[in-house]
Design an enzyme around this catalytic site. Sequence first.
Site, mmCIF file in Angstrom:
data_model
loop_
_atom_site.group_PDB
_atom_site.id
_atom_site.type_symbol
_atom_site.label_atom_id
_atom_site.label_comp_id
_atom_site.label_asym_id
_atom_site.label_seq_id
_atom_site.Cartn_x
_atom_site.Cartn_y
_atom_site.Cartn_z
ATOM 1 N N MET A 161 0.949 -13.233 -36.565
ATOM 2 C CA MET A 161 0.670 -12.209 -37.579
ATOM 3 C C MET A 161 1.276 -12.578 -38.936
ATOM 4 O O MET A 161 2.126 -13.452 -39.019
ATOM 5 C CB MET A 161 1.172 -10.831 -37.131
ATOM 6 N N CYS A 162 0.762 -11.932 -39.969
ATOM 7 C CA CYS A 162 1.338 -12.001 -41.310
ATOM 8 C C CYS A 162 1.222 -13.423 -41.873
ATOM 9 O O CYS A 162 0.110 -13.896 -42.101
ATOM 10 C CB CYS A 162 2.772 -11.476 -41.269
ATOM 11 N N ALA A 163 2.335 -14.114 -42.104
ATOM 12 C CA ALA A 163 2.285 -15.485 -42.610
ATOM 13 C C ALA A 163 2.122 -16.506 -41.490
ATOM 14 O O ALA A 163 1.793 -17.669 -41.756
ATOM 15 C CB ALA A 163 3.564 -15.801 -43.393
#
Lengths: 194, 194
Positions: free
Chosen positions: B103-105
């Site tokens: 998730m995210c980066a």
Amino acid sequence: MTKVAVMIAPGCEEIEALTPVDVFRRLGIETTMVGLDDRQVMGAHQIALTCDTSLAEVGEGLLGFDCVVFPGGSGGAKALRDDDRLMQLMQRRQQAGEWNAAMCAAPIAFARYGLLDGHDYTCFPGIEQTTTQVAPSGRFHEDITVVDEKGKLITSRGPATALAFAYCIADALGVDAAEVRRQMLYPYLLENNH
Amino acid sequence: MTKVAVMIAPGCEEIEALTPVDVFRRLGIETTMVGLDDRQVMGAHQIALTCDTSLAEVGEGLLGFDCVVFPGGSGGAKALRDDDRLMQLMQRRQQAGEWNAAMCAAPIAFARYGLLDGHDYTCFPGIEQTTTQVAPSGRFHEDITVVDEKGKLITSRGPATALAFAYCIADALGVDAAEVRRQMLYPYLLENNH
């Protein structure tokens, strides 16, 4: 600089304990994790938490924070509730007009301390059966977050409301959380997840 | 018993690292926090995390988990991305048809590993500028969570979507998360916070 303490007790709900720390540090708020008994605390879901200090080390220093935050989790909330030293410090904080915050099961601690008397609050669904017995003059509400300006109380409901709780505390302390909310994708979540 | 590993690297986003652990343990999923270099890991917001084991200790055991989860946080995602030993294990997991999640980066790591090639995914807003360069055949979407059944990939976007990410992983692994979602007040939050 705004200073907040988060009280960490054995059996605390880890999302509720650490979400405010994460949010406050993103906001530049000086945030101290205070272990109730020790710097090392085991959470309700076997996540080991390392605090910055302990209540014994902080002592009356707890009176110097702009807000003291109680996460929930049944075991953690009961441990906070039953600590007389902490109760006396929290009562002095309310008398001094300082903000105090609790979420999920932790309002049972504020109920025992007398902090809810005559004030508006919320808690985890069903926990109001305990708080209304212990603090009958407190006014329970079903909102995600409740701010009582007179009692300087901020309360919230459960793990999924931990971000809302943290942003609400920042707002009460006069710290603008709009940009951090956006960076954490909170408005995006609410706009897109129906 | 369903078994999940969460990879914890220095500079990880703490909400994204611990929310899946909390959710999975509530669901009875055997959940192992695996430190990239060491059992002790410092998160992006100076929250000290204690893992159950380290990648060196787990080794090829990483192939035996039903899902391996990468939280975001820029520093953590880069550390995961640049670890060749982890890359090879994750590539073998995908070849073996095992689930992997980021998730995210953290999809920048999957991009470098080649895991996104020809598959659907999402990431933190703007991170797709990197992932689409590194993995041009991957298909970026703007949804809160994206499940690619063929590549056995689950991806999500940022701290506020960590609960949705965890529930989505449980669903993909065939674990019914409906009651835990309710207990954590996730449906309540979405219904009431507009």
